[in-house]
Design a protein around this motif. Structure first.
Motif, short mmCIF file in Angstrom:
data_model
loop_
_atom_site.label_atom_id
_atom_site.label_comp_id
_atom_site.label_asym_id
_atom_site.label_seq_id
_atom_site.Cartn_x
_atom_site.Cartn_y
_atom_site.Cartn_z
N VAL A 17 0.86 -1.18 0.00
CA VAL A 17 0.00 0.00 0.00
C VAL A 17 0.90 1.23 0.00
CG1 VAL A 17 -1.84 1.23 1.18
CG2 VAL A 17 -1.73 -1.26 1.33
N GLY A 18 0.78 2.06 -1.03
CA GLY A 18 1.61 3.24 -1.11
C GLY A 18 1.19 4.15 -2.24
N PRO A 19 1.70 5.38 -2.26
CA PRO A 19 1.29 6.36 -3.27
C PRO A 19 1.84 6.02 -4.65
CG PRO A 19 3.11 7.20 -1.96
CD PRO A 19 2.69 5.91 -1.32
N PRO A 20 1.33 6.67 -5.69
CA PRO A 20 1.86 6.45 -7.05
C PRO A 20 3.35 6.76 -7.11
CG PRO A 20 -0.18 7.71 -7.12
CD PRO A 20 0.22 7.63 -5.68
N GLY A 21 4.09 5.92 -7.82
CA GLY A 21 5.51 6.16 -8.01
C GLY A 21 6.40 5.74 -6.86
N ALA A 22 5.84 5.06 -5.87
CA ALA A 22 6.65 4.65 -4.71
C ALA A 22 7.52 3.44 -5.01
CB ALA A 22 5.75 4.36 -3.51
N LYS A 24 6.11 0.22 -6.12
CA LYS A 24 5.41 -1.04 -5.85
C LYS A 24 5.56 -2.02 -7.01
CE LYS A 24 1.44 1.05 -5.12
NZ LYS A 24 1.83 2.45 -5.31
N SER A 25 5.37 -1.55 -8.22
CA SER A 25 5.50 -2.44 -9.39
C SER A 25 6.93 -2.94 -9.56
CB SER A 25 5.05 -1.70 -10.66
OG SER A 25 3.69 -1.32 -10.57
N MET A 26 7.89 -2.06 -9.34
CA MET A 26 9.29 -2.46 -9.46
C MET A 26 9.63 -3.55 -8.46
SD MET A 26 12.73 -0.23 -8.76
CE MET A 26 12.36 -0.24 -7.00
N LEU A 27 9.15 -3.40 -7.22
CA LEU A 27 9.41 -4.41 -6.20
C LEU A 27 8.78 -5.75 -6.59
CD1 LEU A 27 8.86 -2.28 -2.98
CD2 LEU A 27 11.02 -3.29 -3.72
N ASP A 182 -7.78 -10.99 5.33
CA ASP A 182 -7.37 -11.93 6.37
C ASP A 182 -6.49 -13.04 5.82
OD1 ASP A 182 -7.54 -12.37 9.13
OD2 ASP A 182 -9.01 -13.97 8.87
N ARG A 183 -6.60 -13.30 4.51
CA ARG A 183 -5.82 -14.37 3.87
C ARG A 183 -4.49 -13.88 3.33
NH1 ARG A 183 -11.10 -16.00 3.55
NH2 ARG A 183 -11.50 -18.26 3.39
N ILE A 184 -4.19 -12.60 3.45
CA ILE A 184 -2.94 -12.04 2.93
C ILE A 184 -1.88 -12.07 4.03
CG2 ILE A 184 -1.83 -10.00 1.99
CD1 ILE A 184 -4.42 -9.33 0.58
N ASP A 185 -0.77 -12.73 3.77
CA ASP A 185 0.25 -12.96 4.79
C ASP A 185 0.95 -11.68 5.22
OD1 ASP A 185 -0.04 -15.84 4.77
OD2 ASP A 185 0.99 -15.82 2.84
N LEU A 186 1.37 -10.87 4.25
CA LEU A 186 2.17 -9.68 4.52
C LEU A 186 1.46 -8.46 3.97
CD1 LEU A 186 5.59 -11.14 3.34
CD2 LEU A 186 4.81 -10.98 5.69
N GLN A 187 1.28 -7.44 4.80
CA GLN A 187 0.63 -6.20 4.39
C GLN A 187 1.59 -5.06 4.71
OE1 GLN A 187 -3.18 -6.19 6.41
NE2 GLN A 187 -3.42 -8.38 6.04
N VAL A 188 2.07 -4.40 3.66
CA VAL A 188 3.23 -3.51 3.80
C VAL A 188 2.90 -2.10 3.33
CG1 VAL A 188 5.65 -3.21 3.19
CG2 VAL A 188 4.69 -5.51 3.32
N ASP A 189 3.24 -1.12 4.14
CA ASP A 189 3.20 0.28 3.70
C ASP A 189 4.47 0.57 2.90
OD1 ASP A 189 0.77 1.34 4.81
OD2 ASP A 189 1.68 1.13 6.78
N VAL A 190 4.30 1.14 1.71
CA VAL A 190 5.43 1.50 0.85
C VAL A 190 5.41 3.01 0.68
CG1 VAL A 190 6.59 1.14 -1.36
CG2 VAL A 190 5.23 -0.71 -0.35
N ARG A 296 1.59 -6.95 9.28
CA ARG A 296 0.15 -7.20 9.18
C ARG A 296 -0.64 -5.98 9.65
NH1 ARG A 296 -2.41 -11.73 7.88
NH2 ARG A 296 -4.59 -11.94 8.49
N ARG A 297 -0.20 -4.81 9.23
CA ARG A 297 -0.82 -3.60 9.77
C ARG A 297 -1.22 -2.57 8.72
NH1 ARG A 297 2.85 -1.43 14.56
NH2 ARG A 297 1.11 0.03 14.63
N ALA A 298 -1.10 -2.88 7.42
CA ALA A 298 -1.37 -1.86 6.42
C ALA A 298 -2.86 -1.52 6.31
CB ALA A 298 -0.85 -2.32 5.04
N LEU A 299 -3.71 -2.54 6.41
CA LEU A 299 -5.16 -2.33 6.29
C LEU A 299 -5.86 -3.11 7.39
CD1 LEU A 299 -5.83 -2.71 2.45
CD2 LEU A 299 -5.81 -0.60 3.76
#
Length: 302
Positions: A17-22, A24-27, A182-190, A296-299
């Motif tokens: 979860v992060g703003p445009p251009g952070a 995310k796609s590259m990662l 709930d089924r997503i293992d890792l929730q990350v702020d980018v 596990r804290r992004a959403l």
């Protein structure tokens, strides 16, 4: 980067979860390079699935697939369909990565259809004349903005300001249902990287170094239980995720305070088991639990 390492070593799903251009796609595009080489069985299964769609390419033999369908893709395109039934993107990503960018923009039916394969690693498609079951064990990497405009939480000096009302933000984030989150293992702020930090950043570890660490962690899991940590059953969690007293107390307090479901609690334990394997630790410790909780804290799950 750390989240990618943990995902490659023993998790099935990652939400960024992060703003445009952070970035995310590259990662997401870096994740296949961290995964271990495909086994003969995985390569044969992947080739068979591509052959069913007429898209098998010998140049892709033993290359882990990276599938990135557009967010307008329909549920049949994602999970499979047709008559006779044909595999969809989740099966074509078998053994590799399924990248869903702008995931809140995807049709709700397509998102909810992900729930079964994330749990079982298979998808069954039933039609009037026949039904078919296809393998669907993949690494899900999803990406989204924090709000419709994308700039929620932007720094005051960035020149970007969120224009969304709280109701708009809640509706946007609510497009991902609680059971799916709930089924997503890792929730990350980018977060966005400042230009001066980006220009002055030093070279980090190479993908080859991280991949070697991932391979060693997976080898520990295979030697201990015969499969990846992401595939641990409740009985397997009891057997292989023993906690010391400090770790148990920390986990119990967090579960009560954050209102985790039983599934969410088990996913935190699986991630912590993977973190411990990356650190070559046989027993789960409070530091491993604490790090797993941070992923596990992004959403909110609900």
């Amino acid at each position: 980067k750390r989240a990618l390492e943990i995902s490659a070593a023993g998790a099935h799903s990652l939400l960024m979860v992060g703003p445009p251009g952070a970035g995310k796609s590259m990662l997401a595009q870096r994740l296949p390079g961290l995964l271990p080489p495909m086994s003969e069985a995985e390569a044969l299964a992947s080739a068979a699935l591509f052959s069913l769609t007429g898209a098998f390419d010998t140049a892709q033999w033993k290359v882990r697939p990276f599938r990135a369908p557009h967010h307008s893709a329909t549920a049949p395109a994602i999970v499979g369909g047709g008559s006779p039934p044909r595999p969809g993107e989740i099966s074509l990503a078998y053994g590799g990565v399924l990248f869903l960018d702008e995931i809140p923009e995807m049709p709700r039916a397509a998102l909810e259809a992900l729930r079964e394969p994330l749990e079982t690693g298979r998808i069954t498609i039933s039609r009037a004349a026949r039904s078919a079951s296809f393998p669907a064990r993949f690494q899900l990497v999803a990406a989204m903005n924090p709000c419709p405009c994308g700039w929620l939480g932007a720094a005051m000096n960035s020149g970007r300001h969120c224009r969304c009302t709280p109701d708009n933000v809640a509706r946007y984030q609510g497009r991902l249902s609680g059971p799916l989150i709930d089924r997503i293992d890792l929730q990350v702020d980018v977060p966005a990287v400042k230009p001066d930090e980006l220009m002055g950043a030093r070279d980090g570890e190479s993908s080859a170094v991280v991949a070697a660490r991932v391979l060693a962690a997976r080898a520990r899991a295979l030697q201990r239980q015969g499969h990846a940590n992401a595939d641990l059953t409740p009985a397997g969690i009891d057997a292989h995720c023993a906690l010391d007293e400090a770790a148990r107390a920390l986990l119990q307090r967090a579960a009560e305070r954050l209102g985790w479901t039983g599934r969410g609690l088990h996913r935190v334990l699986k991630v912590a088991r993977t973190i411990a394997d990356l650190a070559a630790s046989e027993r789960l410790q409070a530091t491993h639990i604490a790090e797993a909780m941070q992923w596990r804290r992004a959403l909110p799950a609900g």
